[in-house]
Design an enzyme around this catalytic site. Sequence first.
Site, PDB file in Angstrom:
ATOM      1  N   LYS A  93      62.779  69.848  35.932  1.00  0.00           N
ATOM      2  CA  LYS A  93      63.059  70.775  34.819  1.00  0.00           C
ATOM      3  C   LYS A  93      64.553  71.085  34.655  1.00  0.00           C
ATOM      4  O   LYS A  93      65.045  71.137  33.533  1.00  0.00           O
ATOM      5  CB  LYS A  93      62.233  72.056  34.974  1.00  0.00           C
ATOM      6  CG  LYS A  93      60.777  71.839  34.539  1.00  0.00           C
ATOM      7  CD  LYS A  93      59.904  73.038  34.788  1.00  0.00           C
ATOM      8  CE  LYS A  93      58.457  72.728  34.398  1.00  0.00           C
ATOM      9  NZ  LYS A  93      57.527  73.768  34.864  1.00  0.00           N
ATOM     10  N   ALA A 107      57.123  66.372  39.079  1.00  0.00           N
ATOM     11  CA  ALA A 107      56.700  67.684  38.595  1.00  0.00           C
ATOM     12  C   ALA A 107      57.891  68.564  38.196  1.00  0.00           C
ATOM     13  O   ALA A 107      58.911  68.053  37.750  1.00  0.00           O
ATOM     14  CB  ALA A 107      55.808  68.367  39.634  1.00  0.00           C
ATOM     15  N   SER A 108      57.792  69.841  38.421  1.00  0.00           N
ATOM     16  CA  SER A 108      58.780  70.787  37.877  1.00  0.00           C
ATOM     17  C   SER A 108      60.174  70.626  38.454  1.00  0.00           C
ATOM     18  O   SER A 108      61.106  71.250  37.974  1.00  0.00           O
ATOM     19  CB  SER A 108      58.307  72.221  38.132  1.00  0.00           C
ATOM     20  OG  SER A 108      56.977  72.359  37.703  1.00  0.00           O
ATOM     21  N   THR A 109      60.333  69.786  39.507  1.00  0.00           N
ATOM     22  CA  THR A 109      61.670  69.625  40.084  1.00  0.00           C
ATOM     23  C   THR A 109      62.609  68.926  39.114  1.00  0.00           C
ATOM     24  O   THR A 109      63.812  68.910  39.341  1.00  0.00           O
ATOM     25  CB  THR A 109      61.622  68.814  41.392  1.00  0.00           C
ATOM     26  OG1 THR A 109      61.049  67.538  41.112  1.00  0.00           O
ATOM     27  CG2 THR A 109      60.806  69.519  42.454  1.00  0.00           C
TER      28      THR A 109
END
Lengths: 626, 367
Positions: A333, A329-331
């Site tokens: 980004k 997920a967003s980790t």
Amino acid sequence: MLKRRPTIRDHSAEANLFARRAFVGFVFVTILVAVLLSNLYTIQVDDHQDYQTRSNDNRIKVIPIAPNRGLIYDRNGVLLAENKPVYNLEVIPEDVDDLDTSLSEMSKLIDISEQQRNDFIKDIKHNRRFKSQVLKARLNEQEVAKFSVNQHKFPGFSIEARLARYYPYADTLTHALGYVAKLNRKELTKLESQDQATNYRATHDIGKLGIEKYYEQLLHGQVGSQRVEVNNRGRVIRTLSMTPPEPGHDLVLTLDIGLQQIAQHALKDMRGAIVVMDAKDGGVLALYSNPSYDPNLFVHGISSKNYKALLNPDRPLINRTTQGRYAPASTVKPHMAILALEEGLVTEHTKMWDPGFFQIPNVEHKWRDWKRWGHGHVDVYKAIEESCDTYFYDVSYRLGITKISDFMAQFGFGDLTGIDIHEETTAILPSKEWKEGRFRESWWRGDTISVGIGQGYWTATPMQIANATNILVNKGLNHPPHLVQVAKKENEVTQINNDEKPPVVLKNPDHWRISLDAMHNTVKKVTGTAHRAFKGANYDPAGKTGTAQVVSIAQGERYDAKSLKERQRDNAIYIGFAPFDDPQIVVSVVVENTGGGSSVGAPIARQLMDYYFSANPVTLAGSAKQ
Amino acid sequence: MQLNDKRSIWDKLHLDLPLLIALLAMMGASLAIVYSASGQNSAMMVRHATRMAGAIIGMFILAQFSPATLKRLVIPMYCAGLLMLVGVLLFGVSSKGAQRWLDLGVTRFQPSELMKIAVPMMVAWYIGRNHLPPRALHLVVGFTIVMLPTLLIKEQPDLGTSILIASSGVFVLFLSGLSWRLIGFLTGLVALAAWPFWHYGMHAYQKQRVLTLFNPESDPLGSGYHIIQSKIAIGSGGIEGKGWLQGTQSQLEFLPERHTDFIFSVLSEEFGLFGVCLLLCMYLFIIGRGLYIAVNAQDAFGKLLAGALTLTFFVYVFVNIGMVSGLLPVVGVPLPLISYGGTSMVTLMAGFGIIMSIATDKRMLLK
């Protein structure tokens, strides 16, 4: 009857005849003695060596002596795996006058079940009477004491001690340490193929999981032996010589048992995984997967009832830190931002407009941002701080899958981290080739969009996520994760696992700073997703939250935790490091089906960091006080 | 010597000094070896020494009988022995699968032991009555005298003893001057008879022993075990041996029957080839002395009997050493004068008593 003839006997002729015959007889005797002697000469002189060897084979037996298994300590010298004596009540039948009476007297003293008694009777029937047989295994301390006081009443009975593994921290360390259990047929065959069977002749247990298995060779040691003389019934007459066994290496782990306990405590009854790494060298400070189980159950053979209890839907046997596959997920980004900057798609100052969704030109489908109304004007900093999805949808669409997967592979995604336990999966870093191989379908450009926010086909283990974060905070330096620091044997200390992997090199190293600053802001700025969780920390943290969808939400629908089944709710993820200026630790937290990374993941990371920095205080300037 | 008028003290006692010394030396050696083979069992030593003393007394008593007296006892002894052998087969006592004993209430008696003396005496008396070499008819009768007890004993079954008895009789015939042509013919006949004997005349366990002899490793834990362990004991002794009480094969009990039939292996293991040579020299001396006495005996009966007893003694030696060293099948013959066990000791010493009686007889006449 014959009548005696009247002829006169010629006595001297008869005497001569007899003398000749007696002489011939003596010659025969001499010849036969020579035959005997020549045969004996062959046996005693020519074949002497052969018979000497066989004579020794008859009488000399080598009894192996098991080495003591190496102990395992945490980084501060706390004992995590020890060898404790287990006491068996044994009987030498030959030395007991009246076995039946003695057995009933003994059962008044120590509880002996019908089963144990019957097994014992069966054992002594099938064995030599001077051989010691186990009557009851694993006596408790009280029973040992009771027996010791009364031992004089029971000739032939004795208590024999054997060392067996014991894990004082039980379920806190299971997924890191693993456990030992009884050596089985299959393992023996494997040892034979490695020429190790002799070394294990006296060994009872072997590492089955975790560090115990990975470092089996170091921990085991070298078998010793005792040469004894035995008689024709195998009874030992005397000891001829003895080679003492060489104990195995003691291992000192990078783990900190205190931090490990915090991790266990923080996850409570939630399913999830925590990895804390030493940012300086990749040493794993905590590795905890919840739910866990007590490894001591396996050491003496787990009962089928206990084993069945472990086969529940929460799957405690799975090591979630290295075998759990979660969408990162967003980790990811911050990594994605660096790639976009490196490829020149954006600069530090490029702003784009986020209406709350992303569309591929001429395609109806909308990829939604977690914020329905959008983040407005977004630059790379804001995109990370507020975890703007649309920004990364756009960037990844323009990058294409090949560039993404090539770059992310450098951070260890889609590959084993090489941590020193065997229970590890590569998870999936998607690429065109991967999809063709897996689904026999070509890559669709829409597939790339969700990969941009660490979802879609992309999965990673909490260990991979921690490792990728560690490479990021070290600006490309790659210290792969490991659990064992040094192996010790007497005064000899061997450093292991201090190798580095090739670093990630950027065209413009300043791009590291942009991503890391943004992660700093995520915690520092009020608008940052991890701000609330770290308010008031007396160290300077940085991080990134992530919230991974477990099921896809249909177009036009909203995620509503209450309407979804527990197992379909979002996974909370958090990556963090501190202190910002001079990172000492990296934390990766994944909690299953509990919702947001900022509300569940970040507070757990906070607990871990609070503990770590209270034990290892730092000034706000970032250098350790010591 | 023979012309010396004065009788020595040994002549008066009817003892042959060189033979006596050799026999006593053997018995001393026996005590030492049995002590080791029995695992230093003092109770066994006392029994063994007692029996030796008994055997020496028996020898001494028999030595006092003159050959003339012995001749008078021949027929009653032989007939009584034959009757008792039949008795054994009809109502004897069994032990270890063989029926060899007569229970006399107070003691058990093995009639085959009596026959070891009675058969050569009977044949020597019968052949000695006539001219030497014997005529065909005498030979047939002589053979019959030998074969009757031999077959009865083989039926018990006791192959070892029947071989010893048959050979003692055959030796009388040989020494009496049986023509070489006849010897050749009979040898051929025996070889031809071997085949049916193998198929119909031998017990399964006896056949097994013979088969094992040629390939002991084929059954290392069964019937080959004795031979293998025995050869290991002998071979591991080497030239010098492991030393008295130091033989691992015997002390750790890998060697079966170590104080009886396999005592030679104990000696070989502990005293090596040196000890073996010494033992064989002693035997050769005893045999040489026995034959010397036979040659110098007064009459045909004395010559034939002393010669046959001496050569039979050698059969013991050869069969025992041959079997423990893997040359011959295991037939249960003890090592003469060395093995533990009263019966054979008494019988052998009785034989030597007779030889001594023959040896001193002529000196009495010379007076």
